[in-house]
Write a protein that holds these residues in place. Sequence first.
Motif, PDB file in Angstrom:
ATOM      1  N   TYR A  39      48.725  34.107  37.161  1.00 51.08           N
ATOM      2  CA  TYR A  39      48.204  32.960  37.919  1.00 51.08           C
ATOM      3  C   TYR A  39      48.468  33.132  39.410  1.00 51.08           C
ATOM      4  O   TYR A  39      47.602  32.829  40.245  1.00 51.08           O
ATOM      5  CB  TYR A  39      48.867  31.670  37.429  1.00 51.08           C
ATOM      6  CG  TYR A  39      48.255  31.108  36.177  1.00 51.08           C
ATOM      7  CD1 TYR A  39      47.006  30.498  36.201  1.00 51.08           C
ATOM      8  CD2 TYR A  39      48.913  31.178  34.952  1.00 51.08           C
ATOM      9  CE1 TYR A  39      46.435  29.973  35.049  1.00 51.08           C
ATOM     10  CE2 TYR A  39      48.359  30.663  33.799  1.00 51.08           C
ATOM     11  CZ  TYR A  39      47.115  30.062  33.851  1.00 51.08           C
ATOM     12  OH  TYR A  39      46.551  29.561  32.718  1.00 51.08           O
ATOM     13  N   THR A  71      45.984  35.845  40.779  1.00 52.20           N
ATOM     14  CA  THR A  71      44.598  35.367  40.890  1.00 52.20           C
ATOM     15  C   THR A  71      44.446  34.308  41.978  1.00 52.20           C
ATOM     16  O   THR A  71      43.370  34.173  42.561  1.00 52.20           O
ATOM     17  CB  THR A  71      44.126  34.800  39.550  1.00 52.20           C
ATOM     18  OG1 THR A  71      45.071  33.819  39.094  1.00 52.20           O
ATOM     19  CG2 THR A  71      44.025  35.898  38.503  1.00 52.20           C
ATOM     20  N   TYR A 122      43.686  37.814  28.553  1.00 50.87           N
ATOM     21  CA  TYR A 122      43.373  37.353  29.910  1.00 50.87           C
ATOM     22  C   TYR A 122      41.859  37.340  30.103  1.00 50.87           C
ATOM     23  O   TYR A 122      41.168  38.251  29.621  1.00 50.87           O
ATOM     24  CB  TYR A 122      44.032  38.278  30.947  1.00 50.87           C
ATOM     25  CG  TYR A 122      45.526  38.202  30.926  1.00 50.87           C
ATOM     26  CD1 TYR A 122      46.198  37.234  31.652  1.00 50.87           C
ATOM     27  CD2 TYR A 122      46.274  39.077  30.150  1.00 50.87           C
ATOM     28  CE1 TYR A 122      47.580  37.155  31.629  1.00 50.87           C
ATOM     29  CE2 TYR A 122      47.659  39.014  30.115  1.00 50.87           C
ATOM     30  CZ  TYR A 122      48.306  38.052  30.859  1.00 50.87           C
ATOM     31  OH  TYR A 122      49.677  37.962  30.826  1.00 50.87           O
ATOM     32  N   PRO A 123      41.313  36.329  30.762  1.00 50.81           N
ATOM     33  CA  PRO A 123      41.995  35.172  31.364  1.00 50.81           C
ATOM     34  C   PRO A 123      42.616  34.254  30.319  1.00 50.81           C
ATOM     35  O   PRO A 123      42.099  34.138  29.208  1.00 50.81           O
ATOM     36  CB  PRO A 123      40.893  34.466  32.148  1.00 50.81           C
ATOM     37  CG  PRO A 123      39.639  34.858  31.456  1.00 50.81           C
ATOM     38  CD  PRO A 123      39.847  36.264  30.955  1.00 50.81           C
ATOM     39  N   THR A 127      40.718  26.237  29.779  1.00 46.01           N
ATOM     40  CA  THR A 127      41.607  26.723  30.834  1.00 46.01           C
ATOM     41  C   THR A 127      42.618  25.636  31.186  1.00 46.01           C
ATOM     42  O   THR A 127      42.446  24.460  30.857  1.00 46.01           O
ATOM     43  CB  THR A 127      40.804  27.111  32.081  1.00 46.01           C
ATOM     44  OG1 THR A 127      40.148  25.932  32.586  1.00 46.01           O
ATOM     45  CG2 THR A 127      39.756  28.168  31.741  1.00 46.01           C
TER      46      THR A 127
END
Length: 613
Positions: free
Chosen positions: A13, A16, A132-133, A176
Amino acid sequence: MELRAELLKSIWYAFTSLDVEKSGKVSKSQLKVLSHNLYTALNIPHDPVALEDHFRDDDDGPVSNQGYMPYLNKFILDKVVEGTFVKENVDEFCWTLCAKKNYRPKNGVDVLPDKDAFHLWCLFNFLSEDNYPLVLVPEEVEYLLKKICIAMSVELSCVDMEDFISQEAVQQSGITVWSFLDLVNTGRLTRGMEKDSVTMAIDEVYQEIAGNIIKQGYLWKKGHLRRNWNERWFSLQPCTLHYYVSEDRKECKGCIELGHTCCVEVLPEKEGKRCMFCVKTLTKTYEMSAPDTKQRQEWTTAIQTAIRLCVEGKKSLHKDLKLRRREQREERERRRTAKEEELQSLRLLQWERESKLAELELLQDAQKQAQTALLQEEQKRRQHVELQRTLQEQLQQAEEARASIQAEMALKEVETERQRRRIRELEVMQLRLEEALHQEMRARQDEEIYFLAQARLLVEEEEKMKALLALQEEQEQYILKTQREKQELRQEMVTKSQALEEAQHQLEKVRSSRHRMDQDIAAAQRKLRHASTSVKHWNIQVNRLTHPNGPREDPLLEAQGSQLCLCPPYETRAYACTIRGTKERRRSEERVNISGREEMRLSQASNEDMDCA
């Protein structure tokens, strides 16, 4: 490996969030800052030159995720030592980086404080898949929301949950963490609840899942040295049971190490404590008391679970539950795939059956055409005798073809019958599968109904338990009052008994005095008689000496006269002594009677006190 995987989720996290252009690459300067903070949070010695040396040959500018992973594994994660750092600090640092860019509540609505959003982010990472994601499957989202609603003592809104899960994006790629936080920030799931209640519920679930706490709460514990009872805050984890002075957990009073040599036993009530149980180790036995029977059952079950996890070598209960839920989802997915394959094979068999039926119709048409050809050839034979041999050869060939066609048709019919039976079996299997699916759906509905009924029963049981505790407190107060009254009566009985003993002692003294007085009176009477006899004798002798020549008188009269002359003083003294003794005897008898009446009154009072007790 588990710790590395959990750290990689948070670092992903952070990485990104630094990718502003969403190109999958981050500049070296930003990676240097990220690495420096990771060194600090993970308590690793700083190595500022390693990043430059590692990417010295990379002149393309920004570094991709795949390019940063070797450096991250070699210079940071390989040096991590479990227990030397606080994982929450790493998570908080990564949350600070990614929340500024991604966490933006819609329409300015912010139901959750920043700390609660951080805790939900950590719980999301713990329950998310390892791909991932990072996403969370709908079943895990429902599990997490149910845990939070149970902590708030409310019921999860199934309508809102189904509306969220039925979205196309959720069905295709999962949920998400930012979509999940937006869902909670809408307030639909916490409608009518105060922020403090929501915060306490999220913190409780965070401590349970992320903090690896199986159960925590207040219990009464018996000391080992002073043997008194103290209320302590207990926190149960796999392999350990810590107890603190209060729930802020600042002052730890001790730790119980759990293992395969430990066991939990339920104890009967004693020393005024109820709902007791003990944890036995090789060296000590820890006695504890729960608030009620339900809490005792929950604590004994939780401690047995912790011992089982320790014996099995597992460090987290919720990781084990997460793996079980994942296996159940994979098993359901395999069953669904197998069912689809069976349906596909059923369709294929149906298509083959239809094609074979079409081939059979073609063969029947060919047979009819062959028979027509035979009739035509027979007519030609009549017309053309010269061609009879040729027609016979053709007829023979046609017969052979017919026989082969009939044999092939018989084989096809047998195969068709076999396929029909297979189709019927598949249809029966499909009906059974559909019936099993309906039964599973009904079982789930029944389970939800039973769960709601159980929750209501637990609430009723808690209310009845509170009423019972109030009645017990009233009973204990009444018992204490009765005991105090009984103690006062006992003290009064002791005082009266002492007075009675003192009166009896005085009575004994009076009796002994009276006995001595009686003895003195008897001795005085004997002396008086002896003295009277002596006086009579000496009076006679004196009369004889004083009147030798007088007329002779009667001795008896002389004795009487002398007695009348000489005895009155002695008789007066004897009479006075007799009167005095009689008076003293009367006084003693009166004292005895008074003492007897007092003793009888005291005995009656003691009997009444015993009856009251």
